[in-house]
Design a protein around this motif. Structure first.
Motif, mmCIF file in Angstrom:
data_model
loop_
_atom_site.group_PDB
_atom_site.id
_atom_site.type_symbol
_atom_site.label_atom_id
_atom_site.label_comp_id
_atom_site.label_asym_id
_atom_site.label_seq_id
_atom_site.Cartn_x
_atom_site.Cartn_y
_atom_site.Cartn_z
ATOM 1 N N VAL A 204 0.847 -1.206 0.000
ATOM 2 C CA VAL A 204 0.000 0.000 0.000
ATOM 3 C C VAL A 204 0.885 1.259 0.000
ATOM 4 N N ALA A 205 1.965 1.237 0.789
ATOM 5 C CA ALA A 205 2.897 2.384 0.793
ATOM 6 C C ALA A 205 3.456 2.592 -0.613
ATOM 7 N N ALA B 47 10.081 1.119 -6.016
ATOM 8 C CA ALA B 47 10.234 -0.341 -6.114
ATOM 9 C C ALA B 47 9.806 -0.958 -4.789
ATOM 10 N N CYS B 48 9.272 -2.165 -4.878
ATOM 11 C CA CYS B 48 8.894 -2.894 -3.652
ATOM 12 C C CYS B 48 9.501 -4.281 -3.767
ATOM 13 N N LEU C 53 -2.145 -4.267 -9.639
ATOM 14 C CA LEU C 53 -2.125 -2.898 -9.091
ATOM 15 C C LEU C 53 -0.740 -2.271 -9.249
ATOM 16 N N PHE C 54 0.300 -3.092 -9.084
ATOM 17 C CA PHE C 54 1.673 -2.581 -9.276
ATOM 18 C C PHE C 54 1.860 -2.123 -10.727
ATOM 19 N N ARG C 55 1.373 -2.942 -11.671
ATOM 20 C CA ARG C 55 1.503 -2.561 -13.092
ATOM 21 C C ARG C 55 0.768 -1.242 -13.341
ATOM 22 N N LYS C 56 -0.475 -1.174 -12.850
ATOM 23 C CA LYS C 56 -1.311 0.012 -13.066
ATOM 24 C C LYS C 56 -0.646 1.272 -12.507
ATOM 25 N N ASN C 57 -0.024 1.132 -11.328
ATOM 26 C CA ASN C 57 0.558 2.305 -10.676
ATOM 27 C C ASN C 57 2.053 2.484 -10.969
#
Ligand code: FAD
Ligand code: NAI
Length: 473
Positions: free
Chosen positions: A18-19, A31-32, A111-115
């Motif tokens: 979420v962060a 990056a996460c 969600l990672f791709r989208k953001n």
């Protein structure tokens, strides 16, 4: 060659992912990294941390299945529905749970791709700091970032002399994956996991005994709620023993034997499976905090202030790895707050209004102070307590056990705490959170029109009861 980002998040649980999303929304390159103990059988990395893989989501999926099974067995007849020969196929139930986990964890990848968050597969550990950038080794790669958010979460605490193999002696991971219903299930720890997972397997037919070290049941909860819960859980068949000191634990052909000191002296519990649920410890192993001088406190948590700032400039930490309740929504709130603070905004997490929920039947939910806390603090308060028994919707639903209790300041009328034990308490508590977040008074709740017939009318009535003016009780 190193990869450079504005923000590197270490850990892909509800605090970290979420962060990462919020920081990316605010325009940072993010990056996460996730060390990925939850890879699926094909080795595909899974984000979502404890919550999505082995915590909140899978446990709630099993709770729902077991609830339906119990209702079909015991509650249908009164409606005139006959359901004879109801049976449970445990692998199907566990398979459904796994499908939900896969759906949600792959959703985060989307969600990672989208953001435009870069997901990195690998364990993150600090290497040092150069030119204002933190250097973190992720797997075999070197990553550099101006800001680092540590969101490495927690892992189950185990007890010395009780080796967890996640087959016979299990922590939460094994307890979510039994292949059949154990005849006799032992649980060490009557905390949230013990009560939720103990309830799952009891509903499916296991004889469940819970051994709890603390002298009082649910000491952290409002004691009115705790007493009601103990009464209801005992009636359901959970055998809960408090004030217990665990001794030797042995495994043999007949299962597990737990020797313990209870109120009747030395005793033994024999079971086919044992769940050890005695709390969780923060994950700071292998973070190499020393390389940058990141302060870890005596409880193993990354030391932070109210804004999740660590002792190092531009290093932040959120979620289970820091102080405060180990809850997914608290971790996510802190993740959002930190991303907004990095962007120069006024991020804030109000620790006074973080709700807690236990997804037993009935559910238990609360926000704010308990009666015993207010007494200890010498705060004058006025309680308003109304049972679900007085509510038409609860009766129609077929379960009117429990109550709502609102605690308001005797002088200012401001709501200080709300405690619910009853059907859908997990959803009802949100109204109380909103009221408290807006510094609401019990009179405010009492003046709001609540739809009829709904369970929320009991919250309304309990608010009115603070001034002894409830209408239906
Ligand atoms: P985690 O979810 O633990 O995620 C941390 C992630 O970091 C992990 O994926 C880990 O692999 C990764 N990691 C660790 N070290 C490194 C490293 N050095 N490098 C890279 N990655 C690393 N909470 C609720 O609010 N509601 C519930 O209903 C609920 N039910 C639960 C049921 C169970 C059975 C359990 C065990 C927990 C439950 N919780 C619940 C608690 C909730 O799961 C946690 O509070 C939440 O997951 C914490 O989020 P987090 O992001 O801080 O950590
Ligand atoms: P917990 O802290 O809720 O409960 C642990 C229990 O074990 C306590 O009652 C403690 O007194 C007892 N205990 C400790 N040592 C013991 C010993 N040696 N012998 C017997 N009893 C002992 O921890 P739990 O259940 O492991 O869950 C971990 C955390 O995960 C929770 O605190 C909560 O933050 C989170 N969680 C949240 C859920 C939710 O929000 N619905 C569901 C499940 C977990």
């Amino acid at each position: 060659m190193s990869k450079n980002f504005d923000v590197l998040v270490i850990g892909g649980g509800p605090g970290g992912y979420v962060a990462a999303i919020r920081a990316a929304q605010l325009g940072f390159s993010v990056a996460c990294c996730e060390s990925n103990p939850y890879a699926d059988p094909k080795g595909e990395p899974r984000l979502g941390g404890t919550c999505l893989n082995v915590g909140c989501i899978p446990s709630k999926a099993l709770l729902r299945s077991s609830e339906l099974f119990e209702e079909a067995e015991h509650s249908f007849a009164v409606h005139g529905i006959s359901a004879k020969g109801v049976s449970m196929d445990v692998p199907t139930m566990v398979g459904r749970k796994n499908t939900i986990v896969t759906q949600l964890t792959s959703g985060i990848k989307g969600l990672f791709r989208k953001n435009k968050v870069t997901g990195l597969n690998g364990h993150g550990s600090f290497v040092g700091k150069e030119g204002g950038l933190y250097q973190v080794k992720v797997g075999s790669e070197l990553v550099q970032a101006k800001h680092v958010i540590v969101a490495t979460g927690s892992k189950p605490r185990h007890l010395p002399g009780i080796p967890v193999d996640n087959k016979v002696i299990c922590d939460n991971e094994g307890a979510l994956d039994f292949d059949s219903v154990p005849k006799r299930l032992g649980v060490i720890g009557a905390g949230v996991i013990g009560l939720e997972l103990g309830s799952v397997w009891r509903r499916l037919g296991a004889d469940v005994t819970i051994l709890e070290a603390a002298p009082e049941f649910m000491a952290y909860a409002d004691q009115d709620v705790a007493k009601e819960a103990l009464k209801l859980f005992t009636k359901q068949g959970l055998k809960i023993n408090v004030g217990v000191k665990i001794g030797k634990v042995t495994t043999g052909k007949k299962g597990v034997t737990v020797e313990y000191e209870g109120k009747d002296g030395a005793q033994k519990m024999e079971c086919d499976k044992l769940i050890v649920s005695v709390g969780r410890i923060p994950n700071t192993d292998g973070l190499n905090a020393e390389a940058v001088g990141l302060k870890i406190n005596e409880r193993g948590q990354v030391e932070v202030d109210g804004h999740c700032k660590t002792n190092l400039e531009n290093v932040w930490a959120v979620g289970d790895v820091v102080r405060g309740p180990m809850l997914a929504h608290k971790a996510s709130e802190e993740g959002v707050m930190v991303a907004e603070l990095i962007a120069g905004q006024a991020g804030h997490t109000n620790m006074e209004t973080i709700p807690g929920v236990i997804y037993t039947h009935p559910e238990i939910a609360w926000v704010g102070k308990t009666e015993q806390q207010l007494k200890a603090e010498g705060v004058a308060y006025k309680p308003g307590k109304v049972p679900f028994m007085a509510n038409g919707r609860a009766l129609g639903h077929g379960d009117a056990s429990g109550f709502v209790k609102v605690l308001a300041d005797a002088k200012t009328d401001r709501i200080l705490g709300v405690h619910i034990i009853g059907v859908n308490a997990s959803e009802l508590i949100s109204e109380a959170v909103v009221a408290m977040e807006f510094a609401g008074a019990s009179e405010d709740l009492g003046r709001i029109c609540h739809a009829h017939p709904t369970l929320s009318e009991v919250v309304h009535e309990a608010a009115l009861a603070c001034d002894k003016r409830s209408l239906h009780f």
